[in-house]
Write a protein that holds these residues in place. Structure first.
Motif, short mmCIF file in Angstrom:
data_model
loop_
_atom_site.label_atom_id
_atom_site.label_comp_id
_atom_site.label_asym_id
_atom_site.label_seq_id
_atom_site.Cartn_x
_atom_site.Cartn_y
_atom_site.Cartn_z
N GLU A 120 0.83 -1.21 0.00
CA GLU A 120 0.00 0.00 0.00
C GLU A 120 0.87 1.26 0.00
O GLU A 120 0.51 2.26 -0.63
CB GLU A 120 -0.95 -0.02 1.20
N ARG A 390 -6.92 2.88 2.99
CA ARG A 390 -7.67 2.00 2.08
C ARG A 390 -8.87 1.38 2.79
O ARG A 390 -9.99 1.40 2.27
CB ARG A 390 -6.75 0.90 1.56
N LEU A 391 -8.64 0.83 3.99
CA LEU A 391 -9.72 0.15 4.70
C LEU A 391 -10.85 1.11 5.03
O LEU A 391 -12.04 0.80 4.83
CB LEU A 391 -9.17 -0.50 5.97
N GLU A 394 -12.83 2.15 1.92
CA GLU A 394 -13.74 1.08 1.49
C GLU A 394 -15.00 1.07 2.34
O GLU A 394 -16.12 0.93 1.83
CB GLU A 394 -13.02 -0.27 1.56
N THR A 400 -16.67 -3.51 -0.42
CA THR A 400 -16.38 -4.63 0.47
C THR A 400 -14.97 -4.46 1.03
O THR A 400 -14.00 -4.42 0.27
CB THR A 400 -16.46 -5.97 -0.28
N PRO A 401 -14.83 -4.34 2.34
CA PRO A 401 -13.48 -4.16 2.91
C PRO A 401 -12.59 -5.36 2.58
O PRO A 401 -13.05 -6.50 2.57
CB PRO A 401 -13.74 -4.05 4.41
N PHE A 402 -11.31 -5.08 2.34
CA PHE A 402 -10.40 -6.16 1.98
C PHE A 402 -10.14 -7.11 3.14
O PHE A 402 -9.68 -8.22 2.95
CB PHE A 402 -9.08 -5.60 1.45
N THR A 403 -10.42 -6.65 4.37
CA THR A 403 -10.31 -7.50 5.56
C THR A 403 -11.38 -7.09 6.54
O THR A 403 -11.95 -5.99 6.45
CB THR A 403 -8.91 -7.39 6.20
#
Length: 421
Positions: A120, A390-391, A394, A400-403
């Motif tokens: 990132e 990023r999170l 999102e 949709t969050p990556f985690t």
């Protein structure tokens, strides 16, 4: 009066990254701070983007070690007595979260963020023209005695389980890796998945420049003026009020200055730290950061010289400077490396914002519509800035969050805003 979709409060590594990711998703963004980007806590860290970070710095559990800290005999930590009463509830929670199981749980919660932290950064540093500030050589932790090294068994087992790459080095191998080292230690661990940054403040400024190139606004103002305006938010700036539909608090240890008036107290404390730069002698340089584990300080090659960053001091955000750790650590650093004069007349002082469980808050402010939080990254603010951006972006844009963001929810502390907004 200006209007924007989102106003981001705080232009450190986290705030700049949040603003960039929101802008990339098509939102108009204003980034507000009282000073230029990258000149607060983000400027003064150890300059390591720690993809291989594992266990957070915990409250000591070993009785002899605890006594050394309590008696102020260890340079790993210091405290100002006048500040301790205010820290007491936080320290009790920190102690509870620092059990072996608690530290491992935190490490597992943070792993999805740390796994992609370097990628990132690269996704921002490349377009920002700042890849030259990053060197992908990992970092090395040095252990003065075999007994100290033996205490890393649990951390190495966790690294093996989570597939975090490292190499165990004897004295000779470590000195081959870093030729300037003197053999005053018995063992070392080289953690591979790390970038070394020669100018952390400069990196954040480059990210802020990228934000401006992409149409984001940089504005100067006082985040404490944030208040409700209609269905959104208003903040006062040097050039007049700015209205926004949503606001994001990324103010590190000053975040509570904004949240308390809104009825949202959170258990945040500043883990203060100091740095100085020492002149390298004989053309000496470092290929990567070093940590002298016995004393808790780090050494990094920067554009200003060899930066020595201390361990933790517990004191109020605005309490007086008390750089006793610097005075203890400089002679120990000179045992390891050929280092000359300290280049500053006074050590730099920064404040690492930390929650007792050593995880940040990332997500909507409980009970306050249109307000979002991203702070409390402790020792990993630089590392986790872009991935936090990023999170949160999102989450804010309905992607949709990556985690799973649940481990970082502000509600984990039972927080709920009083109805004063």
């Amino acid at each position: 009066m200006a209007r924007t979709d989102v106003v981001v409060l705080g232009a450190g590594a986290v705030g700049v990254s949040v603003a960039l990711h929101l802008r990339a998703r098509g939102l108009s963004v204003a980034l507000l701070d009282r000073g230029p980007p990258g000149e607060g806590t983000s400027f003064g860290n150890a300059g390591v983007i720690e993809g291989s970070a594992l266990l957070p710095v915990g409250f000591p559990r070993d009785i002899p070690v605890l006594l050394r800290h309590a008696l102020k005999l260890s340079s790993e930590s210091n405290y100002q007595i006048a500040s301790l009463p205010g820290f007491a509830p936080w320290l009790l929670s920190y102690f509870a979260a620092s059990s072996p199981k608690g530290l491992e749980a935190t490490a597992r919660d943070l792993r999805p963020l740390l796994d992609v932290a370097r990628a990132e950064h690269h996704a921002l540093a490349g377009p920002a023209g700042a890849m030259g500030l990053l060197t992908p050589t990992g970092w090395v932790k040095l252990y003065r005695t075999e007994r100290q090294f033996s205490k890393t068994a649990a951390e190495r087992a966790l690294a093996d389980d989570l597939k975090v790459a490292y190499s165990v080095l004897d004295t000779e191998a470590a000195c081959t890796l870093e030729p300037a080292l003197r053999p005053v230690f018995d063992a070392a661990i080289h953690w591979h998945d790390c970038d070394n940054c020669s100018d952390p403040g400069g990196l954040v400024k480059a990210y802020a420049g990228l934000l401006e190139q992409r149409g984001g606004l940089l504005i100067q103002g006082d985040a404490r003026t944030l208040r409700r305006q209609g269905g959104g938010w208003r903040v006062e700036t040097a050039s007049g009020p700015v209205d926004a539909d949503e606001a994001v608090v990324c103010l590190g240890p000053w975040s509570l200055d904004v949240l308390r008036p809104l009825g949202l107290p959170l258990p945040l404390a500043p883990k203060r730290g100091y740095h100085v730069h020492l002149a390298p002698e004989g053309g000496m340089t470092l290929g990567r950061a070093l940590v002298d584990v016995a004393y808790g300080y780090a050494l990094q090659n920067t554009r200003y010289g060899i930066r020595l960053t201390t361990g933790v001091e517990f004191a109020g955000v605005e309490s007086r400077s008390s750089p006793v750790q610097i005075h203890r650590d400089v002679p120990r650093a000179r045992e390891l490396l050929p280092l000359g004069a300290v280049r500053e007349s006074e050590p730099w002082l920064g404040r690492r914002p930390a929650f007792p469980d050593s995880k940040p808050v990332i997500g909507p402010a409980p009970g306050i519509g249109g307000l979002h939080l991203a702070f409390g990254h402790g020792h990993w603010g630089l590392t986790l800035g872009p991935v936090t951006g990023r999170l949160l972006a999102e989450m804010m844009t309905g992607a949709t969050p990556f985690t799973d963001p649940a481990p970082f929810a502000p509600t984990r502390f039972g927080a709920r805003a009083a109805q004063r907004t």
